[in-house]
Every structure is written in structure tokens, then in C-alpha cells.
Design an enzyme around this catalytic site. Structure first.
Site, PDB file in Angstrom:
ATOM      1  N   SER A   1     -13.660 -44.048 -31.303  1.00 24.52           N
ATOM      2  CA  SER A   1     -14.406 -43.778 -30.073  1.00 24.52           C
ATOM      3  C   SER A   1     -15.644 -42.915 -30.241  1.00 24.52           C
ATOM      4  O   SER A   1     -16.460 -42.837 -29.339  1.00 24.52           O
ATOM      5  CB  SER A   1     -13.478 -43.138 -29.047  1.00 24.52           C
ATOM      6  OG  SER A   1     -12.435 -44.039 -28.731  1.00 24.52           O
ATOM      7  N   SER A   2     -15.776 -42.251 -31.373  1.00 24.20           N
ATOM      8  CA  SER A   2     -16.953 -41.396 -31.548  1.00 24.20           C
ATOM      9  C   SER A   2     -17.363 -41.343 -33.013  1.00 24.20           C
ATOM     10  O   SER A   2     -16.561 -41.615 -33.908  1.00 24.20           O
ATOM     11  CB  SER A   2     -16.678 -39.977 -31.034  1.00 24.20           C
ATOM     12  OG  SER A   2     -15.754 -39.323 -31.868  1.00 24.20           O
TER      13      SER A   2
END
Length: 160
Positions: free
Chosen positions: A10-11
Site C-alpha cells: 500500500s505504500s
């Protein structure tokens, strides 16, 4: 035709290595030659369908270059129920087999598609719960006077 493996975190600060190791282990155990697998990766939110790796995977599926997509979990593809069902339906209609190794799902049949719909619904509920907990925490911090908003330069949105 070939097998594709898709990995998403996600990041940018997260690491792809653990998913790649698990996918590699599954692929080898199921008779796949890792040199013949196409790898697609992203370090972006699952809500953003404009992810570079995801778009490349979609293009490969559309062009008929991929007949099997292997993922760590279905929510690595997309986090919303509607988006997930639409994606899986589209790919399955094109004859693409979708396998989620941790959920032990093979979505090449009707029951697999139904189960995927349920799992995407759960993923969407989970995401909403996270937002609710975050909003509650921010509200409580504001009430105590310790939350002043995002620090300059940390916003996710593009400046207008």
C-alpha cells in the site's frame, strides 16, 4: 500464454519481498518455472486503479498474453467489492484463471467467482472500519487539543 504474478503493497515504504517469496514458493510447488512467470508490482493504494504495474497486467490480460494470474490475496488486486467483482468477472470471461494463494482460491469456476465476491465485500467493510476508527481517533485527539491536521508536505492529494 503465460502465468503472471501480481504483488502490491500500500505504500512506498513497504517491502514486496515477503509476498514475492510466498508467490515464488507456491509457483515452484505447482510446477511453474519462475523464469517463465511475468512479475507485476506496485507500491500504491488498492483504491488507485491507475497503478503502473496493475495497468501493465491489465494490458497483458487484454492482449491475451496471460492466462493465469497469481496473487497473494485478492485485495492486492483491488480493495472495493464492485471493482473486484467487475475485474474478476471480466478476466474470467476472457478465460483467465485467477489464484489467491493465501486464501486458497482458484477462481476458474462459478463457485470461485461467488466466493471472490464475498471476500471483496469483506475487504470493503474492513476498509470502512479502518476509516471509522481513524476518524474517531482524530476526533478524540482534536477534542484533547493534540491534533492539528496533517503537517505541511504530507498531504496525499495533488495541489490545485
Amino acid at each position: 500464454m503465460t502465468t503472471a504474478a501480481y504483488i502490491r503493497v500500500s505504500s512506498a515504504s513497504q517491502n514486496l519481498a515477503s509476498q514475492k517469496a510466498q508467490l515464488s514458493q507456491w509457483l515452484v510447488a505447482h510446477g511453474h518455472d519462475l523464469d517463465q512467470v511475468q512479475w507485476f508490482t506496485d507500491k500504491d493504494s488498492g483504491k488507485d486503479l491507475q497503478r503502473k504495474g496493475f495497468k501493465a497486467l491489465e494490458k497483458a490480460v487484454f492482449n491475451g498474453e496471460v492466462d493465469t494470474v497469481i496473487v497473494y490475496k485478492l485485495d492486492r488486486l483491488v480493495r472495493s467489492m464492485r471493482g473486484g467483482i467487475n475485474l474478476i468477472s471480466q478476466w474470467c470471461e476472457q478465460g483467465v484463471r485467477i489464484v489467491s494463494i493465501t486464501q486458497q482460491l482458484d477462481l476458474s469456476g462459478t463457485v470461485g467467482k461467488m466466493v471472490a465476491g464475498v471476500l471483496f465485500g469483506i475487504a470493503e467493510i474492513e476498509r470502512e472500519y479502518i476509516r471509522e476508527r481513524q476518524a474517531t481517533g482524530i476526533s478524540a485527539a482534536k477534542a484533547r487539543g493534540i491534533y492539528t491536521g496533517r503537517k505541511a508536505g504530507t498531504t496525499k492529494g495533488n495541489p490545485a
